[in-house]
Design a protein around this motif. Structure first.
Motif: not given
Length: 194
Positions: A1-6, A163-171, A174-184
């Protein structure tokens, strides 16, 4: 699984530089401990006077306090994913003149942490006072065996404001159209360039 810095990021979004009156001190906001009883009910935050031209409001609101300030939409997405290690501490978002512009906002307090930073392979600086917390992180290498496979949103134990998030949360974001964030991407993350 990949993780992302929120991170809350936007080129034109409002910036907040203080928490509501009578809030817990800034260091408590990054401890990963419940704060619901200490957080002021009906608290207000306003756009920073240092950024008078920044007036747009997104689901993730940039701030200089080191917290996740988010809309209730973010909280709802996490509830739908059954993420159970966050608490939503409501605030009223106000413009520069303290006129309310959003009541459905709050601090998303991520509870607990994961042993995620490979201290042998990552590049970092340690706080000279505490000799524990990291103050700068470069070329992050994850310790995948230190992360609970069920963890979806979590703090890095040695750098609690990270703060880190999983692929599932990042997806889901994105699918919910949330704005103002970047997942590195977490692997190789360097906070100097984020």
């Amino acid at each position: 699984m990949n993780y992302w810095v929120l991170k809350a990021e936007s080129p034109d979004g409002a910036i907040i530089d203080a928490m509501p009156k009578d809030s817990p001190t800034n260091w408590k906001l990054s401890k990963g401990e419940p704060l619901g009883r200490q957080f002021p009910m009906g608290g207000k935050v306003s756009f920073s006077d240092h950024f008078m031209d920044r007036r747009k409001v997104y689901d993730f609101v940039r701030n200089t306090v080191g917290v996740l300030l988010v809309s209730s939409r973010v909280n709802q997405v996490l509830k739908e994913l059954q993420v159970d290690n966050t608490e939503f501490l409501p605030v009223t978002l106000c413009d520069h003149q303290w006129n309310p512009v959003g009541k459905d906002y709050g601090v998303l307090n991520v509870l607990g942490s994961q042993d995620v930073i490979d201290m042998q392979k990552s590049d970092y600086d340690i706080d000279p006072i505490t000799q524990k917390e990291l103050t700068r992180l470069g070329n992050l290498v994850l310790t995948k065996d230190g992360i609970d496979p069920k963890a979806q949103v979590f703090r890095a134990r040695d750098m609690m404001e990270l703060i880190l998030i999983s692929d599932r949360v990042r997806e889901a974001f994105v699918n919910a159209g949330l704005t103002g964030f970047v997942a590195h991407p977490a692997e190789g993350f360097d906070d100097m360039f984020a």
